[in-house]
Design a protein around this motif. Structure first.
Motif, PDB file in Angstrom:
ATOM      1  N   LEU A  77       5.550   4.602  -0.448  1.00  0.00           N
ATOM      2  CA  LEU A  77       5.129   5.052   0.883  1.00  0.00           C
ATOM      3  C   LEU A  77       6.312   4.946   1.827  1.00  0.00           C
ATOM      4  CD1 LEU A  77       1.748   3.123   1.217  1.00  0.00           C
ATOM      5  CD2 LEU A  77       2.044   5.558   0.762  1.00  0.00           C
ATOM      6  N   THR A  78       6.419   5.889   2.748  1.00  0.00           N
ATOM      7  CA  THR A  78       7.456   5.852   3.765  1.00  0.00           C
ATOM      8  C   THR A  78       6.791   5.728   5.125  1.00  0.00           C
ATOM      9  OG1 THR A  78       8.935   7.201   2.428  1.00  0.00           O
ATOM     10  CG2 THR A  78       9.370   7.131   4.797  1.00  0.00           C
ATOM     11  N   ILE A  79       7.174   4.702   5.858  1.00  0.00           N
ATOM     12  CA  ILE A  79       6.650   4.482   7.207  1.00  0.00           C
ATOM     13  C   ILE A  79       7.738   4.950   8.172  1.00  0.00           C
ATOM     14  CG2 ILE A  79       5.628   2.828   8.801  1.00  0.00           C
ATOM     15  CD1 ILE A  79       4.205   3.043   6.014  1.00  0.00           C
ATOM     16  N   PRO A  80       7.490   6.039   8.925  1.00  0.00           N
ATOM     17  CA  PRO A  80       8.521   6.555   9.828  1.00  0.00           C
ATOM     18  C   PRO A  80       8.668   5.702  11.092  1.00  0.00           C
ATOM     19  CG  PRO A  80       6.562   7.928   9.922  1.00  0.00           C
ATOM     20  CD  PRO A  80       6.305   6.884   8.883  1.00  0.00           C
ATOM     21  N   ALA A  81       9.635   6.047  11.890  1.00  0.00           N
ATOM     22  CA  ALA A  81       9.902   5.335  13.142  1.00  0.00           C
ATOM     23  C   ALA A  81       8.658   5.297  14.019  1.00  0.00           C
ATOM     24  CB  ALA A  81      11.048   6.019  13.883  1.00  0.00           C
ATOM     25  N   ILE A 122       4.742  -2.866   8.979  1.00  0.00           N
ATOM     26  CA  ILE A 122       3.504  -3.054   8.216  1.00  0.00           C
ATOM     27  C   ILE A 122       2.922  -4.392   8.628  1.00  0.00           C
ATOM     28  CG2 ILE A 122       4.196  -1.626   6.252  1.00  0.00           C
ATOM     29  CD1 ILE A 122       4.637  -4.263   4.669  1.00  0.00           C
ATOM     30  N   ALA A 123       1.609  -4.486   8.589  1.00  0.00           N
ATOM     31  CA  ALA A 123       0.942  -5.722   8.970  1.00  0.00           C
ATOM     32  C   ALA A 123      -0.440  -5.782   8.327  1.00  0.00           C
ATOM     33  CB  ALA A 123       0.806  -5.795  10.494  1.00  0.00           C
ATOM     34  N   GLN A 180       0.191   9.139   3.010  1.00  0.00           N
ATOM     35  CA  GLN A 180       1.463   9.663   3.499  1.00  0.00           C
ATOM     36  C   GLN A 180       1.222  10.833   4.444  1.00  0.00           C
ATOM     37  OE1 GLN A 180       4.394   8.027   2.410  1.00  0.00           O
ATOM     38  NE2 GLN A 180       5.165   9.014   4.218  1.00  0.00           N
ATOM     39  N   ARG A 181       0.222  11.637   4.159  1.00  0.00           N
ATOM     40  CA  ARG A 181      -0.100  12.775   5.027  1.00  0.00           C
ATOM     41  C   ARG A 181      -0.503  12.290   6.417  1.00  0.00           C
ATOM     42  NH1 ARG A 181      -4.300  17.434   3.185  1.00  0.00           N
ATOM     43  NH2 ARG A 181      -3.923  18.854   4.897  1.00  0.00           N
ATOM     44  N   ILE A 182      -1.231  11.202   6.462  1.00  0.00           N
ATOM     45  CA  ILE A 182      -1.629  10.633   7.750  1.00  0.00           C
ATOM     46  C   ILE A 182      -0.415  10.043   8.461  1.00  0.00           C
ATOM     47  CG2 ILE A 182      -2.961   8.796   8.839  1.00  0.00           C
ATOM     48  CD1 ILE A 182      -5.004   9.202   6.532  1.00  0.00           C
ATOM     49  N   ILE A 183       0.414   9.305   7.722  1.00  0.00           N
ATOM     50  CA  ILE A 183       1.565   8.637   8.332  1.00  0.00           C
ATOM     51  C   ILE A 183       2.559   9.640   8.882  1.00  0.00           C
ATOM     52  CG2 ILE A 183       3.559   7.175   7.831  1.00  0.00           C
ATOM     53  CD1 ILE A 183       1.784   5.687   5.847  1.00  0.00           C
ATOM     54  N   PHE A 198       8.581   0.355  -2.913  1.00  0.00           N
ATOM     55  CA  PHE A 198       7.152   0.638  -2.769  1.00  0.00           C
ATOM     56  C   PHE A 198       6.847   1.063  -1.337  1.00  0.00           C
ATOM     57  CE2 PHE A 198       2.746  -0.805  -1.975  1.00  0.00           C
ATOM     58  CZ  PHE A 198       2.131   0.161  -2.742  1.00  0.00           C
ATOM     59  N   ILE A 199       7.373   0.330  -0.353  1.00  0.00           N
ATOM     60  CA  ILE A 199       7.214   0.713   1.054  1.00  0.00           C
ATOM     61  C   ILE A 199       8.597   0.747   1.685  1.00  0.00           C
ATOM     62  CG2 ILE A 199       6.341   0.045   3.331  1.00  0.00           C
ATOM     63  CD1 ILE A 199       3.909  -1.127   1.957  1.00  0.00           C
TER      64      ILE A 199
END
Length: 186
Positions: A59-63, A114-115, A34-37, A104-105
């Motif tokens: 996990l949260t995937i931002p824009a 995600i891929a 998460q810190r990296i994302i 979860f994501i």
């Protein structure tokens, strides 16, 4: 654009086996990943190296960010234990027992993606009758152009849930969901 020049695309590559990430992995992986994302690049690709990663929370995937594993086609498993999974494998330990918890994501913004991942729930047991519920494996709400591709969602309770997620792209996703594979309310 820019007098014919190609637009600049920043690429963030993070190998989760490097020493910086490894010290974060002890807390669990989510903190390091998460810190990296959270690095807010205009366009970023966070590459997850081959390995199995235990994740205790979502996990949260931002824009404009893609969490990318090693696969370029949807993986499958051959007959055998899930411990033999290879590639970028996320072990989901979050949300057991509640469908209304955080996913979860979470694809949390336009163009989040995600891929190339395998996602499995190691605590799931085929002998649990009725099945133990979990929140969605992948959720996008009020975001456009989100993408899930080339993934194996091995045993989620609910695979992918898209709510007000216009122009979504779900392609080459395989798996064995317990309750529902894909829910779309665009």
């Amino acid at each position: 654009l820019n007098g014919g020049a190609k637009p600049h695309v920043a690429k963030l590559v993070a190998d989760l086996r490097d020493p910086w990430a490894a010290c974060e992995l002890r807390r669990p992986l989510r903190r390091g990943l998460q810190r990296i994302i959270v690095v807010r690049l205009e366009r970023a690709v966070v590459e997850v190296a081959a390995g199995q990663y235990r994740i205790n929370t979502g996990l949260t995937i931002p824009a404009n960010v893609t969490l990318s594993g090693t696969y370029r086609v949807a993986p499958t498993i051959q007959h055998g234990p899930t411990g033999n999974l290879s590639g970028s494998v996320l072990l989901a330990y979050a949300g057991r027992g509640a469908t209304n918890g955080p996913p979860f994501i979470r694809l949390a913004g336009n163009n989040a993606a995600i891929a190339g991942l395998v996602i499995t729930y190691p605590e799931w047991k085929q002998t649990d009758v009725p099945p133990v519920p979990y929140p969605p494996c992948v959720l996008a709400e009020n975001a456009e152009n989100v993408k899930v591709s080339d993934c194996l969602l091995l045993n989620p309770y609910e695979g992918i849930k898209l709510v007000s997620a216009a122009r979504h792209w779900v392609r080459d996703v395989t798996g064995y969901p317990i309750k529902r594979g894909i829910y779309v309310d665009a």
